[in-house]
Design an enzyme around this catalytic site. Structure first.
Site, mmCIF file in Angstrom:
data_model
loop_
_atom_site.group_PDB
_atom_site.id
_atom_site.type_symbol
_atom_site.label_atom_id
_atom_site.label_comp_id
_atom_site.label_asym_id
_atom_site.label_seq_id
_atom_site.Cartn_x
_atom_site.Cartn_y
_atom_site.Cartn_z
ATOM 1 N N SER A 7 -2.881 -5.167 7.427
ATOM 2 C CA SER A 7 -1.810 -4.376 6.971
ATOM 3 C C SER A 7 -0.693 -4.446 7.987
ATOM 4 C CB SER A 7 -2.060 -3.118 6.344
ATOM 5 O OG SER A 7 -0.998 -2.335 6.205
ATOM 6 N N HIS A 32 -1.124 -7.907 4.241
ATOM 7 C CA HIS A 32 -0.854 -6.903 3.401
ATOM 8 C C HIS A 32 0.379 -6.249 3.701
ATOM 9 C CE1 HIS A 32 -2.188 -3.866 0.565
ATOM 10 N NE2 HIS A 32 -1.904 -3.017 1.389
ATOM 11 N N ASP A 34 3.024 -3.317 2.732
ATOM 12 C CA ASP A 34 3.032 -1.933 2.187
ATOM 13 C C ASP A 34 4.613 -1.783 1.675
ATOM 14 O OD1 ASP A 34 0.401 -0.914 2.024
ATOM 15 O OD2 ASP A 34 0.226 -0.741 3.977
ATOM 16 N N MET A 36 7.183 1.170 0.274
ATOM 17 C CA MET A 36 7.156 2.571 -0.135
ATOM 18 C C MET A 36 8.523 3.122 -0.166
ATOM 19 S SD MET A 36 4.376 4.090 2.685
ATOM 20 C CE MET A 36 2.953 3.228 3.233
ATOM 21 N N HIS A 65 1.988 -4.606 -1.755
ATOM 22 C CA HIS A 65 1.283 -3.457 -2.498
ATOM 23 C C HIS A 65 2.625 -2.385 -2.567
ATOM 24 C CE1 HIS A 65 -1.333 0.406 -1.499
ATOM 25 N NE2 HIS A 65 -0.719 0.374 -2.726
ATOM 26 N N MET A 67 4.094 0.768 -3.517
ATOM 27 C CA MET A 67 4.081 2.171 -3.816
ATOM 28 C C MET A 67 5.407 2.967 -3.991
ATOM 29 S SD MET A 67 1.306 2.742 -0.602
ATOM 30 C CE MET A 67 1.782 1.139 0.110
ATOM 31 N N MET A 138 -7.717 2.675 -3.535
ATOM 32 C CA MET A 138 -7.461 3.421 -2.224
ATOM 33 C C MET A 138 -8.497 4.260 -1.809
ATOM 34 S SD MET A 138 -4.233 1.959 -1.653
ATOM 35 C CE MET A 138 -4.195 3.245 -0.162
ATOM 36 N N GLY A 143 0.434 6.101 1.591
ATOM 37 C CA GLY A 143 1.634 6.773 2.365
ATOM 38 C C GLY A 143 1.615 6.592 3.745
ATOM 39 N N PHE A 144 0.463 6.393 4.354
ATOM 40 C CA PHE A 144 0.429 6.526 6.010
ATOM 41 C C PHE A 144 -0.703 5.866 6.303
ATOM 42 C CE2 PHE A 144 2.649 10.266 4.769
ATOM 43 C CZ PHE A 144 3.612 10.331 5.427
ATOM 44 N N GLY A 145 -0.677 4.931 7.445
ATOM 45 C CA GLY A 145 -1.645 4.382 8.230
ATOM 46 C C GLY A 145 -2.510 5.303 8.834
ATOM 47 N N GLY A 146 -3.768 4.828 9.406
ATOM 48 C CA GLY A 146 -4.407 5.765 10.586
ATOM 49 C C GLY A 146 -5.219 7.051 9.836
ATOM 50 N N ASP A 176 -8.594 -0.264 0.355
ATOM 51 C CA ASP A 176 -7.167 0.037 1.431
ATOM 52 C C ASP A 176 -7.487 1.320 1.979
ATOM 53 O OD1 ASP A 176 -4.737 -0.176 2.737
ATOM 54 O OD2 ASP A 176 -3.529 -0.182 0.941
ATOM 55 N N GLY A 177 -7.419 1.446 3.207
ATOM 56 C CA GLY A 177 -7.461 3.059 3.820
ATOM 57 C C GLY A 177 -8.410 3.235 4.743
ATOM 58 N N GLY A 178 -8.299 3.305 6.145
ATOM 59 C CA GLY A 178 -9.310 3.638 6.889
ATOM 60 C C GLY A 178 -10.448 2.701 7.004
ATOM 61 N N SER A 199 -4.604 -0.001 11.183
ATOM 62 C CA SER A 199 -4.870 0.355 12.598
ATOM 63 C C SER A 199 -5.855 -0.208 13.183
ATOM 64 C CB SER A 199 -4.707 2.099 12.435
ATOM 65 O OG SER A 199 -5.524 2.527 11.313
HETATM 66 C C1 DX5 Z 1 -1.452 3.187 3.059
HETATM 67 C C2 DX5 Z 1 -1.392 1.815 2.947
HETATM 68 C C3 DX5 Z 1 -2.395 0.971 3.810
HETATM 69 C C4 DX5 Z 1 -2.269 1.268 5.540
HETATM 70 C C5 DX5 Z 1 -3.860 1.311 5.795
HETATM 71 O O1 DX5 Z 1 -0.788 3.978 2.166
HETATM 72 O O2 DX5 Z 1 -1.340 1.291 1.684
HETATM 73 O O3 DX5 Z 1 -2.253 -0.225 3.621
HETATM 74 O O4 DX5 Z 1 -1.591 0.225 6.220
HETATM 75 O O5 DX5 Z 1 -3.693 1.662 7.248
HETATM 76 P P1 DX5 Z 1 -5.020 2.154 7.775
HETATM 77 O O6 DX5 Z 1 -5.927 0.649 7.797
HETATM 78 O O7 DX5 Z 1 -4.896 2.376 9.243
HETATM 79 O O8 DX5 Z 1 -5.680 3.059 7.173
HETATM 80 ZN ZN ZN Z 2 -1.585 -0.740 1.393
#
Ligand code: DX5
Ligand code: ZN
Length: 220
Positions: A7, A32, A34, A36, A65, A67, A138, A143-146, A176-178, A199
């Site tokens: 991503s 990927h 994102d 937003m 993706h 959002m 999800m 909304g956020f990475g990490g 997707d996510g973590g 991340s």
């Molecule tokens: C979050 C995004 C993800 C994000 C994942 O809303 O949809 O694609 O980049 O980031 P990580 O892998 O750091 O959770």
């Molecule tokens: Zn995503």
């Protein structure tokens, strides 16, 4: 083989071209992207111009993706910009508009995807299952990475995989996510076959080795 999908939300924004060009050589399957809108999620990221700018610099699958609220307004433009897979959220509009948005994506010859947020039950995808090529589960609040991986989403992956098999569909199940190599393994065991990693991928000292580890999860 499990697909590895970096991503670029976690890429270096001032060196986005460099980071995107580096993905194919390390074995990434999809990119990927994102999008937003500051409404559907409390953050902003990328847009039509990003997808259009990336299209000529990579042959990898652009996995976009969305959002955004009421994605039906924009799906055709994201297809024209160069998305190969275009995923919308089931929570983002009425059922009628969601069916119609998926139809418009397919009419453009683009693979349609549908995503569910953590609070949305797996059953929400059932009315759309034979209209999509990919379901995105999800494992963080979008909304956020990490953020931290939500392991309690695994039963949703398993249920969706089972419905796909029962109906004889060829739909992919993306998470997707973590995601890292440990949480990715948990997802693959639950039934996922496409792993998004932001991340963890961009922090990995050896990105080719990271991708290889994700690829190998399906074979274990
Ligand atoms: C979050 C995004 C993800 C994000 C994942 O809303 O949809 O694609 O980049 O980031 P990580 O892998 O750091 O959770
Ligand atoms: Zn995503």
């Amino acid at each position: 083989m499990v697909k590895a999908c970096p991503s670029i939300l976690s890429a270096d924004m001032v060196n986005l071209e460099r980071d995107v060009r580096a993905l194919a050589p390390v074995g990434a399957d999809y990119i990927h992207v994102d999008v937003m809108d500051g409404m559907f999620v409390p953050n902003f990221a990328f847009g039509l111009s990003t997808v259009a700018a990336l299209r000529p610099i990579t042959d990898l699958t652009l996995d976009v993706h969305l959002m955004i609220d009421r994605p039906i307004r924009y799906v055709e433009r994201f297809c024209d910009a160069g998305a190969d897979i275009l995923t919308i959220h089931v929570e983002a509009d009425t059922a009628e508009h969601t069916h119609e948005a998926l139809r418009r994506i397919r009419a453009k010859g683009v693979r349609a995807g549908l995503s569910i947020k953590p609070a949305t039950p797996a059953e929400a995808v059932l009315p759309y299952l034979d209209e999509v090529s990919l379901i995105l589960v999800m494992t963080v609040e979008p909304g956020f990475g990490g953020q931290s991986f939500m392991e309690d989403m695994m039963p949703k992956i398993t249920a969706i995989r089972r419905w796909i098999q029962e109906k004889g569909l060829s739909c992919e199940v993306e998470v997707d996510g973590g995601i890292n190599t440990a949480t990715g393994k948990t997802c693959v065991e639950a039934g996922a076959d496409v792993l998004v990693a932001g991340s963890a991928f961009f922090k990995a000292p050896d990105k080719a080795a990271f991708v290889k580890e994700l690829h190998a999860l399906g074979a274990e």
